[in-house]
Design an enzyme around this catalytic site. Structure first.
Site, PDB file in Angstrom:
ATOM      1  N   CYS A  57       0.846  -1.177   0.000  1.00 56.32           N
ATOM      2  CA  CYS A  57       0.000   0.000   0.000  1.00 56.32           C
ATOM      3  C   CYS A  57       0.893   1.243   0.000  1.00 56.32           C
ATOM      4  O   CYS A  57       1.898   1.298   0.711  1.00 56.32           O
ATOM      5  CB  CYS A  57      -0.946   0.093   1.191  1.00 56.32           C
ATOM      6  SG  CYS A  57      -2.105  -1.256   1.289  1.00 56.32           S
ATOM      7  N   ARG A 104       3.902  -0.397  -4.752  1.00 52.34           N
ATOM      8  CA  ARG A 104       3.624  -0.923  -3.412  1.00 52.34           C
ATOM      9  C   ARG A 104       2.287  -1.654  -3.351  1.00 52.34           C
ATOM     10  O   ARG A 104       1.960  -2.270  -2.334  1.00 52.34           O
ATOM     11  CB  ARG A 104       3.609   0.226  -2.396  1.00 52.34           C
ATOM     12  CG  ARG A 104       4.889   1.018  -2.356  1.00 52.34           C
ATOM     13  CD  ARG A 104       4.795   2.108  -1.326  1.00 52.34           C
ATOM     14  NE  ARG A 104       4.728   1.553   0.003  1.00 52.34           N
ATOM     15  CZ  ARG A 104       5.761   1.246   0.759  1.00 52.34           C
ATOM     16  NH1 ARG A 104       6.972   1.472   0.313  1.00 52.34           N
ATOM     17  NH2 ARG A 104       5.604   0.738   1.944  1.00 52.34           N
ATOM     18  N   TRP A 148      -2.845  -2.691  -1.656  1.00 52.16           N
ATOM     19  CA  TRP A 148      -2.563  -4.111  -1.829  1.00 52.16           C
ATOM     20  C   TRP A 148      -3.469  -4.798  -0.812  1.00 52.16           C
ATOM     21  O   TRP A 148      -3.278  -4.648   0.392  1.00 52.16           O
ATOM     22  CB  TRP A 148      -1.084  -4.408  -1.538  1.00 52.16           C
ATOM     23  CG  TRP A 148      -0.686  -5.809  -1.870  1.00 52.16           C
ATOM     24  CD1 TRP A 148      -0.290  -6.295  -3.084  1.00 52.16           C
ATOM     25  CD2 TRP A 148      -0.634  -6.923  -0.964  1.00 52.16           C
ATOM     26  NE1 TRP A 148      -0.004  -7.625  -2.988  1.00 52.16           N
ATOM     27  CE2 TRP A 148      -0.203  -8.038  -1.707  1.00 52.16           C
ATOM     28  CE3 TRP A 148      -0.914  -7.088   0.390  1.00 52.16           C
ATOM     29  CZ2 TRP A 148      -0.036  -9.300  -1.139  1.00 52.16           C
ATOM     30  CZ3 TRP A 148      -0.759  -8.337   0.958  1.00 52.16           C
ATOM     31  CH2 TRP A 148      -0.312  -9.428   0.194  1.00 52.16           C
ATOM     32  N   ASN A 164      -1.741   1.927   5.739  1.00 48.11           N
ATOM     33  CA  ASN A 164      -0.903   0.843   5.224  1.00 48.11           C
ATOM     34  C   ASN A 164      -0.558  -0.029   6.415  1.00 48.11           C
ATOM     35  O   ASN A 164       0.085   0.442   7.351  1.00 48.11           O
ATOM     36  CB  ASN A 164       0.363   1.443   4.592  1.00 48.11           C
ATOM     37  CG  ASN A 164       1.410   0.390   4.260  1.00 48.11           C
ATOM     38  OD1 ASN A 164       1.090  -0.770   4.093  1.00 48.11           O
ATOM     39  ND2 ASN A 164       2.656   0.821   4.166  1.00 48.11           N
ATOM     40  N   GLY A 165      -1.015  -1.278   6.398  1.00 49.79           N
ATOM     41  CA  GLY A 165      -0.738  -2.172   7.523  1.00 49.79           C
ATOM     42  C   GLY A 165      -1.953  -3.030   7.808  1.00 49.79           C
ATOM     43  O   GLY A 165      -2.855  -3.144   6.975  1.00 49.79           O
ATOM     44  N   GLU A 174      16.911 -17.999  -8.040  1.00 48.98           N
ATOM     45  CA  GLU A 174      16.523 -16.642  -8.420  1.00 48.98           C
ATOM     46  C   GLU A 174      15.892 -16.630  -9.825  1.00 48.98           C
ATOM     47  O   GLU A 174      14.897 -15.937 -10.060  1.00 48.98           O
ATOM     48  CB  GLU A 174      17.764 -15.728  -8.356  1.00 48.98           C
ATOM     49  CG  GLU A 174      17.564 -14.311  -8.806  1.00 48.98           C
ATOM     50  CD  GLU A 174      16.532 -13.524  -7.994  1.00 48.98           C
ATOM     51  OE1 GLU A 174      16.054 -14.028  -6.977  1.00 48.98           O
ATOM     52  OE2 GLU A 174      16.189 -12.421  -8.426  1.00 48.98           O
ATOM     53  N   LYS A 195      12.242 -15.267 -10.542  1.00 48.83           N
ATOM     54  CA  LYS A 195      11.993 -14.188 -11.513  1.00 48.83           C
ATOM     55  C   LYS A 195      10.939 -14.630 -12.515  1.00 48.83           C
ATOM     56  O   LYS A 195      10.001 -13.914 -12.801  1.00 48.83           O
ATOM     57  CB  LYS A 195      13.269 -13.850 -12.308  1.00 48.83           C
ATOM     58  CG  LYS A 195      14.329 -13.013 -11.664  1.00 48.83           C
ATOM     59  CD  LYS A 195      14.032 -11.572 -11.451  1.00 48.83           C
ATOM     60  CE  LYS A 195      13.320 -11.352 -10.146  1.00 48.83           C
ATOM     61  NZ  LYS A 195      14.116 -11.027  -8.997  1.00 48.83           N
ATOM     62  N   GLU A 205       7.389 -14.999 -10.984  1.00 46.21           N
ATOM     63  CA  GLU A 205       6.709 -13.782 -10.520  1.00 46.21           C
ATOM     64  C   GLU A 205       6.266 -12.877 -11.658  1.00 46.21           C
ATOM     65  O   GLU A 205       5.239 -12.216 -11.547  1.00 46.21           O
ATOM     66  CB  GLU A 205       7.493 -13.035  -9.443  1.00 46.21           C
ATOM     67  CG  GLU A 205       8.726 -12.316  -9.845  1.00 46.21           C
ATOM     68  CD  GLU A 205       9.412 -11.595  -8.669  1.00 46.21           C
ATOM     69  OE1 GLU A 205       8.739 -11.175  -7.729  1.00 46.21           O
ATOM     70  OE2 GLU A 205      10.641 -11.449  -8.727  1.00 46.21           O
ATOM     71  N   HIS A 249      16.713 -36.574  -7.781  1.00 50.33           N
ATOM     72  CA  HIS A 249      16.039 -37.056  -6.574  1.00 50.33           C
ATOM     73  C   HIS A 249      14.581 -36.617  -6.521  1.00 50.33           C
ATOM     74  O   HIS A 249      14.032 -36.434  -5.435  1.00 50.33           O
ATOM     75  CB  HIS A 249      16.800 -36.565  -5.334  1.00 50.33           C
ATOM     76  CG  HIS A 249      18.214 -37.057  -5.309  1.00 50.33           C
ATOM     77  ND1 HIS A 249      18.563 -38.317  -4.891  1.00 50.33           N
ATOM     78  CD2 HIS A 249      19.359 -36.462  -5.712  1.00 50.33           C
ATOM     79  CE1 HIS A 249      19.865 -38.477  -5.017  1.00 50.33           C
ATOM     80  NE2 HIS A 249      20.382 -37.361  -5.517  1.00 50.33           N
ATOM     81  N   LYS A 297       5.931  -4.494  -4.178  1.00 50.87           N
ATOM     82  CA  LYS A 297       7.394  -4.382  -4.108  1.00 50.87           C
ATOM     83  C   LYS A 297       7.927  -4.646  -2.705  1.00 50.87           C
ATOM     84  O   LYS A 297       8.882  -5.388  -2.537  1.00 50.87           O
ATOM     85  CB  LYS A 297       7.804  -2.986  -4.583  1.00 50.87           C
ATOM     86  CG  LYS A 297       9.295  -2.716  -4.546  1.00 50.87           C
ATOM     87  CD  LYS A 297      10.002  -3.413  -5.667  1.00 50.87           C
ATOM     88  CE  LYS A 297      11.492  -3.143  -5.692  1.00 50.87           C
ATOM     89  NZ  LYS A 297      12.193  -4.192  -6.448  1.00 50.87           N
TER      90      LYS A 297
HETATM   91  C1  AGP Z   1      12.019 -10.019  -5.856  1.00 52.39           C
HETATM   92  O1  AGP Z   1      11.907 -10.025  -7.226  1.00 52.39           O
HETATM   93  C2  AGP Z   1      10.784 -10.016  -5.105  1.00 52.39           C
HETATM   94  N1  AGP Z   1       9.987  -8.904  -5.468  1.00 52.39           N
HETATM   95  C3  AGP Z   1      10.849 -10.300  -3.618  1.00 52.39           C
HETATM   96  O2  AGP Z   1      11.240 -11.623  -3.478  1.00 52.39           O
HETATM   97  C4  AGP Z   1      11.764  -9.403  -2.742  1.00 52.39           C
HETATM   98  O3  AGP Z   1      13.108  -9.648  -3.036  1.00 52.39           O
HETATM   99  C5  AGP Z   1      11.473  -9.698  -1.258  1.00 52.39           C
HETATM  100  O4  AGP Z   1      10.143  -9.364  -0.986  1.00 52.39           O
HETATM  101  C6  AGP Z   1      12.404  -8.982  -0.308  1.00 52.39           C
HETATM  102  O5  AGP Z   1      12.326  -7.602  -0.472  1.00 52.39           O
HETATM  103  P1  AGP Z   1      13.378  -6.643   0.209  1.00 52.39           P
HETATM  104  O6  AGP Z   1      14.692  -6.904  -0.421  1.00 52.39           O
HETATM  105  O7  AGP Z   1      12.868  -5.267  -0.057  1.00 52.39           O
HETATM  106  O8  AGP Z   1      13.392  -6.977   1.678  1.00 52.39           O
END
Ligand code: AGP
Length: 616
Positions: A2, A27, A74, A100-101, A489, A493, A496, A512, A611
């Site tokens: 948010c 956000r 969000w 936000n929260g 990673e 990527k 997501e 395995h 984010k």
């Molecule tokens: C990464 O592509 C993601 N958006 C997510 O995994 C992110 O890295 C994670 O939420 C941690 O965020 P931060 O580095 O701001 O703590």
């Protein structure tokens, strides 16, 4: 999650707030809303979807007024509907609120408020807080008392459990706003004849670079000319005014189509910024200004613990490999979300690190607090200056890569890999890593930006490969040693931003279980560097090929694969081990990016994501 913006000043509030919300949209982008206070009433516009949707709507019926609040959501409590969008206005019409929260005890509070005659239009915890403030506001009804709103918010927050960053307005006090935070970020922007409060500086820098980072438990009362910060217990707080160093253009797209694309291509410069001034004069080790721990104290450390979430955790895992390999010291990594509840036994003389691009991830923050509570010194590797994690850590290392807007982390990740490698060098040089090895290591790190530049030249070829694989629904990413976290990673990527199901595994582990997935419908991306285990990885590729699995091989120069083994090959420059994960990350990012683009996905705002994850 948010994004929130509040504005008090002399300029039209709605256009400024909408502009700020666009910058905060990363956000959360389930819904957007604005409330402007004018002529003794709130005029509220809210709509599901992006800021642009609301902007169109407001374009038809402009909201005049110079005081207002806005929110990009969000969703947590309550579905994605117009009614659940913020701002919320209390049922007596007196109070408007953005939040936000999560208010955890909202259900119990709601029962009490229903008993007091308050009504609810939404399913949100936020509307409960709004009515709770209205309830206290009403009981404090002393005409002409300019602190009535402040007092009401303070009283309501004493009953609210959970996390919040809030901005509150009252119809009775145009030109005044109250904001407070606990667990969610909130920043005050101090302008000329105007004041702004927002979730982060990107919504503020268009007007001012003077900011105050609010701390948990603080509450600010602001007008267009003044602001006063106190704690919830009414203790006055002397503010520290900081200057934001980046410019508004740093957070703009320029000639790129997506922020993710821009940030992938910014990596050479980002790496240069992250390493600038951080090598010793003799060129044999790294140096960091903000660790707040002397080399002598560092020498007494016997092991390291790293906690983070998502991509940042993958960077920790690579760092673990580098410290073990080059400094020969034990390292443990954990998901921050697990660490906080696992009650992990920690050794004495452990130095605790958290890594976080945003510095606001709630689980990482909770891990930091848990480690501090246990008496450990905690250092943070973090990008956003002044973030909560940066402020609560005992010291740390800033990444200095500028704002990262794309939800999928790219330049922040490779800079974390760089800093992790520099940390391994720093620790290694205190121990057994020789001067000569240190000099070679430093030279290798300094070459990283150029190696990334060279790798980026392959973008058109990688785009062509991506188009071939964009229709698949499952994919594996396989790597070994320091490239296993890069495989994780790559899978993260891809899933997501393209919604393709993807898994990352150590290449040899594939036998395995995951090998059961292999068929002509499930391609595998192999990360294959020069070195002693290349033959082992080639064997794993043969096993996939024998089961008709398509193979994309990302190899370093000099690796020779048996003819026909890989369906597609991407070659990156051969390099020092410390730099290899950085260089290998680039084709993995580009592959995911171009696949997502080919599938027509909204790369910068993938569904269901935000984010920075500031709720549990
Ligand atoms: C990464 O592509 C993601 N958006 C997510 O995994 C992110 O890295 C994670 O939420 C941690 O965020 P931060 O580095 O701001 O703590």
């Amino acid at each position: 999650m948010c994004g929130i913006v509040g504005y008090v000043g002399k300029q039209p509030a709605a256009p400024f707030i909408l502009e700020g919300l666009k910058r905060l949209e990363y956000r959360g982008y389930d819904s957007t809303g604005v409330a402007i206070l004018a002529d003794g009433a709130f005029r509220v516009a809210k709509k599901i979807g992006r800021v642009a949707n609301l902007e169109k709507e407001i374009g038809r019926q402009p909201l005049a007024g110079t005081y207002g609040i806005g929110h990009t959501r969000w969703a947590t409590h309550g579905g994605v509907t117009d009614a659940n969008a913020h701002p919320h206005v209390s049922s007596d019409g007196k109070i408007a609120l953005i939040h936000n929260g999560v208010i955890e005890n909202y259900a119990a509070l709601k029962q009490v408020l229903l008993g007091q005659g308050f009504t609810f239009k939404s399913e949100t915890d936020t509307e409960v807080l709004c009515n709770l403030i209205a309830y206290h506001y009403d009981r404090l009804s002393v005409a002409g008392d300019e602190n009535r709103l402040l007092a009401a918010v303070r009283q309501a927050l004493r009953h609210a459990e959970g996390t919040y960053g809030i901005v509150v307005m009252s119809v009775d006090f145009p030109g005044e706003m109250v904001a407070s935070r606990k667990g969610s970020p909130l920043i005050l922007g101090l302008g000329e004849g105007e004041n702004i409060v927002a979730s982060d500086v990107s919504a503020i820098v268009a007007r001012t670079q003077s900011v105050v980072y609010l701390k948990d438990g603080e509450i600010v009362h602001l007008t267009e000319k003044n602001f006063r910060i106190t704690t919830l217990d009414q203790v006055a707080v002397a503010p520290t005014v900081d200057k934001v160093t980046w410019k508004i253009t740093d957070a703009e797209l320029g000639d790129y189509t997506h922020f993710m694309e821009k940030e992938i291509f910014e990596q050479p410069v980002a790496l240069e910024n992250a390493m600038r001034g951080r090598f010793s004069e003799d060129g044999s080790t790294a140096q960091f200004g903000g660790l707040n721990i002397t080399p002598h104290e560092f020498r007494g450390i016997e092991r390291f613990m790293f906690c983070a979430c998502g991509t940042a955790l993958h960077a920790c895992m690579v760092t673990e490999h580098m410290i073990e390999r080059f400094a020969r010291m034990p390292v443990e990594c954990d998901y921050a979300s697990e660490f906080r509840y696992r009650n992990t036994p920690l050794y004495r003389n452990t130095l605790f690190f958290v890594m976080s691009q945003s510095g606001e991830t709630i689980d990482t923050l909770a891990a930091l607090r848990e480690a501090k509570r246990k008496g450990y010194q905690v250092l943070a590797i973090n990008n956003v200056v002044g973030s909560t994690i940066a402020r609560e850590a005992d010291g740390g290392i800033y990444q200095h890569v500028g704002p990262e807007i794309g939800v999928a982390s790219t330049k922040a990740f490779t800079s974390q890999l760089l800093i992790g490698a520099m940390l391994a060098l720093y620790i290694g040089r205190m121990r057994d890593l020789s001067f000569g090895a240190g000099v070679r290591y430093v030279a290798a790190l300094k070459s990283a930006p150029d190696l990334v530049r060279q790798t980026l030249l392959q973008a058109p070829a990688i785009r062509a490969i991506a188009r071939k694989y964009a229709h698949y629904t499952d994919m594996l990413f396989l790597g070994r040693l320091s490239l296993f976290p890069i495989a994780l990673e790559g899978a993260l990527k891809l899933k997501e931003i393209s919604y393709i199901h993807a898994e990352g595994y150590p290449a040899a582990e594939m036998k395995h279980g995951p090998i059961a997935l292999i068929s002509e419908k499930c391609p595998s991306v192999f990360l294959v560097p020069q070195g002693e285990i290349v033959n082992k990885i080639v064997s794993s590729m043969q096993e996939i090929k024998a089961r008709k699995g398509p193979v994309i091989a990302i190899i370093t120069e000099g690796v020779e694969l048996p003819a026909g083994l890989a369906d597609d090959t991407i070659v990156v420059p051969d390099c020092h081990e410390a730099v290899l994960p950085i260089v290998m990350s680039v084709p993995v990012q580009l592959l995911s990016y171009y696949i997502a683009v080919a599938r027509g996905c909204d790369v910068d705002k993938p569904r269901n994501l935000a984010k920075s994850v500031t709720v549990e």
